[in-house]
Structure formats: structure tokens, C-alpha cells
Design a protein around this motif. Structure first.
Motif, PDB file in Angstrom:
ATOM      1  N   ARG A 160       4.618  -2.089  28.984  1.00 52.17           N
ATOM      2  CA  ARG A 160       5.345  -1.342  27.956  1.00 52.17           C
ATOM      3  C   ARG A 160       6.495  -0.527  28.536  1.00 52.17           C
ATOM      4  O   ARG A 160       7.526  -0.355  27.893  1.00 52.17           O
ATOM      5  CB  ARG A 160       4.388  -0.420  27.199  1.00 52.17           C
ATOM      6  N   TYR A 161       6.312  -0.018  29.745  1.00 52.19           N
ATOM      7  CA  TYR A 161       7.376   0.815  30.302  1.00 52.19           C
ATOM      8  C   TYR A 161       8.633   0.008  30.591  1.00 52.19           C
ATOM      9  O   TYR A 161       9.740   0.552  30.566  1.00 52.19           O
ATOM     10  CB  TYR A 161       6.914   1.542  31.572  1.00 52.19           C
ATOM     11  N   ASP A 162       8.495  -1.265  30.846  1.00 52.75           N
ATOM     12  CA  ASP A 162       9.678  -2.104  31.040  1.00 52.75           C
ATOM     13  C   ASP A 162      10.574  -2.066  29.799  1.00 52.75           C
ATOM     14  O   ASP A 162      11.800  -2.158  29.902  1.00 52.75           O
ATOM     15  CB  ASP A 162       9.275  -3.545  31.340  1.00 52.75           C
ATOM     16  N   GLY A 163       9.980  -1.946  28.622  1.00 52.66           N
ATOM     17  CA  GLY A 163      10.767  -1.813  27.398  1.00 52.66           C
ATOM     18  C   GLY A 163      11.618  -0.558  27.424  1.00 52.66           C
ATOM     19  O   GLY A 163      12.782  -0.567  26.996  1.00 52.66           O
ATOM     20  N   ILE A 164      11.059   0.531  27.943  1.00 58.32           N
ATOM     21  CA  ILE A 164      11.825   1.776  28.069  1.00 58.32           C
ATOM     22  C   ILE A 164      12.976   1.601  29.044  1.00 58.32           C
ATOM     23  O   ILE A 164      14.099   2.050  28.793  1.00 58.32           O
ATOM     24  CB  ILE A 164      10.899   2.929  28.509  1.00 58.32           C
ATOM     25  N   VAL A 165      12.718   0.927  30.159  1.00 58.33           N
ATOM     26  CA  VAL A 165      13.774   0.725  31.162  1.00 58.33           C
ATOM     27  C   VAL A 165      14.927  -0.076  30.576  1.00 58.33           C
ATOM     28  O   VAL A 165      16.106   0.283  30.753  1.00 58.33           O
ATOM     29  CB  VAL A 165      13.206   0.019  32.413  1.00 58.33           C
ATOM     30  N   TYR A 166      14.620  -1.157  29.877  1.00 58.72           N
ATOM     31  CA  TYR A 166      15.662  -1.956  29.230  1.00 58.72           C
ATOM     32  C   TYR A 166      16.467  -1.110  28.242  1.00 58.72           C
ATOM     33  O   TYR A 166      17.701  -1.112  28.247  1.00 58.72           O
ATOM     34  CB  TYR A 166      15.035  -3.129  28.468  1.00 58.72           C
ATOM     35  N   ALA A 167      15.763  -0.404  27.374  1.00 58.63           N
ATOM     36  CA  ALA A 167      16.431   0.350  26.311  1.00 58.63           C
ATOM     37  C   ALA A 167      17.274   1.498  26.857  1.00 58.63           C
ATOM     38  O   ALA A 167      18.397   1.732  26.401  1.00 58.63           O
ATOM     39  CB  ALA A 167      15.397   0.881  25.324  1.00 58.63           C
ATOM     40  N   VAL A 168      16.744   2.209  27.834  1.00 58.66           N
ATOM     41  CA  VAL A 168      17.502   3.312  28.439  1.00 58.66           C
ATOM     42  C   VAL A 168      18.735   2.780  29.153  1.00 58.66           C
ATOM     43  O   VAL A 168      19.812   3.390  29.080  1.00 58.66           O
ATOM     44  CB  VAL A 168      16.603   4.116  29.400  1.00 58.66           C
ATOM     45  N   SER A 169      18.598   1.665  29.831  1.00 56.41           N
ATOM     46  CA  SER A 169      19.742   1.075  30.535  1.00 56.41           C
ATOM     47  C   SER A 169      20.863   0.729  29.559  1.00 56.41           C
ATOM     48  O   SER A 169      22.032   1.061  29.789  1.00 56.41           O
ATOM     49  CB  SER A 169      19.316  -0.191  31.281  1.00 56.41           C
ATOM     50  N   LEU A 170      20.508   0.078  28.457  1.00 56.77           N
ATOM     51  CA  LEU A 170      21.512  -0.302  27.472  1.00 56.77           C
ATOM     52  C   LEU A 170      22.112   0.932  26.791  1.00 56.77           C
ATOM     53  O   LEU A 170      23.327   1.035  26.628  1.00 56.77           O
ATOM     54  CB  LEU A 170      20.887  -1.241  26.441  1.00 56.77           C
ATOM     55  N   SER A 171      21.261   1.880  26.421  1.00 54.96           N
ATOM     56  CA  SER A 171      21.741   3.094  25.757  1.00 54.96           C
ATOM     57  C   SER A 171      22.675   3.896  26.647  1.00 54.96           C
ATOM     58  O   SER A 171      23.694   4.429  26.190  1.00 54.96           O
ATOM     59  CB  SER A 171      20.554   3.969  25.342  1.00 54.96           C
ATOM     60  N   LEU A 172      22.339   3.993  27.916  1.00 52.29           N
ATOM     61  CA  LEU A 172      23.183   4.762  28.826  1.00 52.29           C
ATOM     62  C   LEU A 172      24.463   4.019  29.190  1.00 52.29           C
ATOM     63  O   LEU A 172      25.479   4.650  29.497  1.00 52.29           O
ATOM     64  CB  LEU A 172      22.399   5.137  30.085  1.00 52.29           C
ATOM     65  N   GLY A 173      24.439   2.693  29.158  1.00 55.90           N
ATOM     66  CA  GLY A 173      25.692   1.954  29.312  1.00 55.90           C
ATOM     67  C   GLY A 173      26.632   2.272  28.166  1.00 55.90           C
ATOM     68  O   GLY A 173      27.836   2.519  28.368  1.00 55.90           O
ATOM     69  N   PHE A 174      26.076   2.299  26.955  1.00 53.30           N
ATOM     70  CA  PHE A 174      26.857   2.671  25.775  1.00 53.30           C
ATOM     71  C   PHE A 174      27.374   4.098  25.903  1.00 53.30           C
ATOM     72  O   PHE A 174      28.555   4.377  25.674  1.00 53.30           O
ATOM     73  CB  PHE A 174      25.976   2.535  24.524  1.00 53.30           C
ATOM     74  N   ALA A 175      26.496   5.023  26.287  1.00 53.28           N
ATOM     75  CA  ALA A 175      26.881   6.431  26.405  1.00 53.28           C
ATOM     76  C   ALA A 175      27.931   6.639  27.489  1.00 53.28           C
ATOM     77  O   ALA A 175      28.843   7.461  27.335  1.00 53.28           O
ATOM     78  CB  ALA A 175      25.641   7.282  26.708  1.00 53.28           C
ATOM     79  N   ALA A 176      27.814   5.894  28.592  1.00 50.53           N
ATOM     80  CA  ALA A 176      28.772   6.039  29.689  1.00 50.53           C
ATOM     81  C   ALA A 176      30.168   5.603  29.263  1.00 50.53           C
ATOM     82  O   ALA A 176      31.160   6.290  29.540  1.00 50.53           O
ATOM     83  CB  ALA A 176      28.309   5.228  30.895  1.00 50.53           C
ATOM     84  N   ALA A 177      30.254   4.442  28.592  1.00 44.69           N
ATOM     85  CA  ALA A 177      31.562   3.966  28.128  1.00 44.69           C
ATOM     86  C   ALA A 177      32.155   4.923  27.098  1.00 44.69           C
ATOM     87  O   ALA A 177      33.350   5.240  27.141  1.00 44.69           O
ATOM     88  CB  ALA A 177      31.412   2.567  27.525  1.00 44.69           C
ATOM     89  N   GLU A 178      31.323   5.385  26.192  1.00 44.49           N
ATOM     90  CA  GLU A 178      31.761   6.336  25.177  1.00 44.49           C
ATOM     91  C   GLU A 178      32.254   7.624  25.833  1.00 44.49           C
ATOM     92  O   GLU A 178      33.258   8.212  25.420  1.00 44.49           O
ATOM     93  CB  GLU A 178      30.595   6.627  24.231  1.00 44.49           C
ATOM     94  N   ASN A 179      31.559   8.050  26.873  1.00 45.33           N
ATOM     95  CA  ASN A 179      31.918   9.283  27.568  1.00 45.33           C
ATOM     96  C   ASN A 179      33.249   9.148  28.295  1.00 45.33           C
ATOM     97  O   ASN A 179      34.074  10.067  28.297  1.00 45.33           O
ATOM     98  CB  ASN A 179      30.819   9.649  28.562  1.00 45.33           C
TER      99      ASN A 179
END
Length: 218
Positions: free
Chosen positions: A98-117
Motif C-alpha cells: 500500500r505504501y507504494d501507492g503513496i510514493v507514486y502519488a506523492v511523486s506525481l503531486s510534487l512534480g505538479f507542485a514543483a512546476a507550478e512553483n
């Protein structure tokens, strides 16, 4: 202000949070390649989402703060992230726990946040870097934790409630994201005293999901 300074200020919070949540994986999964791919997908995702958001605002379809917060920001951003995660992680990904799901989601979300930032700081200046690190960037990471937890729960059929977990993986991040943006849009005075309790709750809520995802039996 140099380009290197701006990019460092914009990317450092996202990378730091990504490393933090990656290292919280008590299963010891090696997902460096998948993390990088998900992060890049998140970076690329920001552009089509911003085009849609700009189109909606340009057509004057958004007149109320709650609509801008919950639909134009929260739903659009979280839906596209959920949609991509459903295919790259849930359907065709190599989730081992289950934690692998968190790693995937956080990675994608932070990629989005980084570009937005990066785009935001290019437009407004580096003076806003600290505030954005503590608010938009960290909140994106926490929304990703929540989405990834429920996505992982669906993948491993926790209590056999697959459809319920998939629905919660979308709706709970949308609701949390919507309230976050609504606070920023509607409260001018005492903003810090209003947003701080919400961020404390968000951190607590996300970290409880981290703990549960790391439990080997349930």
C-alpha cells in the motif's frame, strides 16, 4: 536573481518532501525509477491543467470563490492526477504494498507542485518562495499521500471494498484541496491563524495514512 537561484528555491521544497515520504517507506521498496517517471509526469501535467483553468476563467464561467476553489482548482488538478495514477500505478504499475501507492502519488503531486512553483516564482519573484514551500507545495504532497493511501488500499483490496477506496482516493483529496484554496481565496485578514490549524490537521491526517500504509497486517 539568477535562474539557478529561482529554480533552486522553487524545486528544493518539493524534492525535500519527496525524499522525506520516500524514506518513510518501512517496506524498503526500491522505486527510484518509478519515482522519477511519476515526478516528470506531474511536471508535464501542469500545462494542460493550466490551459483548462485559464479557459474556464477566460469564459467567465467562474464567478464564486467556492467554484474556483473546489472545481477549477481542486477537482481539475486532483482528477487528472487520480486519472493518471489509476493507469500508471493501479492498473499497470508494480505496486508491491500500500505504501507504494503513496510514493507514486506523492511523486506525481510534487512534480505538479514543483512546476507550478517555478512558474509562480518566475512571475512574482523569489520573495514568495518560503510561503509557497509551507503552503501550496506541502499541501500538494499531503493531498498526494491521501490519494496514494486509498489507491493502494484499492489495489490490495483491503476489506474487499475496491470501488469505495477508488472513490475515496479522488473525493477526499478534492475536498481537502478545495477547503485549502477556499481559505486562501476568501480570508484576507488573519490568514495565518486561519490556514495554520487546517495545515496542522492536514499533516496529522496524512501522517496517520502513512502509518496505516506501513502496517504489514490489518
Amino acid at each position: 536573481m539568477t535562474v539557478v537561484t529561482l529554480f533552486t528555491a522553487a524545486l528544493a521544497p518539493a524534492i525535500s518532501l519527496l525524499v522525506y515520504f520516500y524514506l518513510r517507506n518501512q517496506y524498503g521498496s526500491n522505486m527510484i525509477g518509478q519515482v522519477i517517471k511519476a515526478f516528470i509526469i506531474g511536471v508535464l501535467l501542469v500545462f494542460p491543467v493550466m490551459v483548462i483553468q485559464y479557459a474556464l476563467e477566460g469564459e467567465a464561467l467562474i464567478t464564486e470563490p467556492w467554484f474556483k476553489a473546489f472545481v477549477n482548482a481542486a477537482f481539475l488538478e486532483e482528477f487528472f492526477q487520480w486519472f493518471l495514477l489509476y493507469f500508471i500505478a493501479y492498473r499497470f504499475g508494480t505496486l508491491k504494498n500500500r505504501y507504494d501507492g503513496i510514493v507514486y502519488a506523492v511523486s506525481l503531486s510534487l512534480g505538479f507542485a514543483a512546476a507550478e512553483n517555478v512558474l509562480y516564482l518566475m512571475a512574482t519573484g523569489i520573495d514568495f518562495a518560503v510561503g509557497r514551500a509551507f503552503l501550496p507545495v506541502s499541501s500538494h504532497a499531503l493531498f498526494g499521500v491521501v490519494m496514494g493511501y486509498y489507491l493502494g488500499s484499492a489495489r490490495f483490496k483491503v476489506n474487499d471494498h475496491v470501488k469505495k477506496w477508488l472513490f475515496l482516493a479522488l473525493i477526499i483529496p478534492v475536498v481537502l484541496h478545495g477547503f485549502f484554496d477556499l481559505i486562501l481565496l476568501t480570508i484576507n485578514q488573519y490568514l495565518f491563524t486561519s490556514i495554520a490549524p487546517f495545515m496542522i490537521f492536514l499533516w496529522w491526517f496524512a501522517l496517520t495514512k502513512v502509518k496505516k500504509a506501513n502496517e504489514r497486517t490489518e
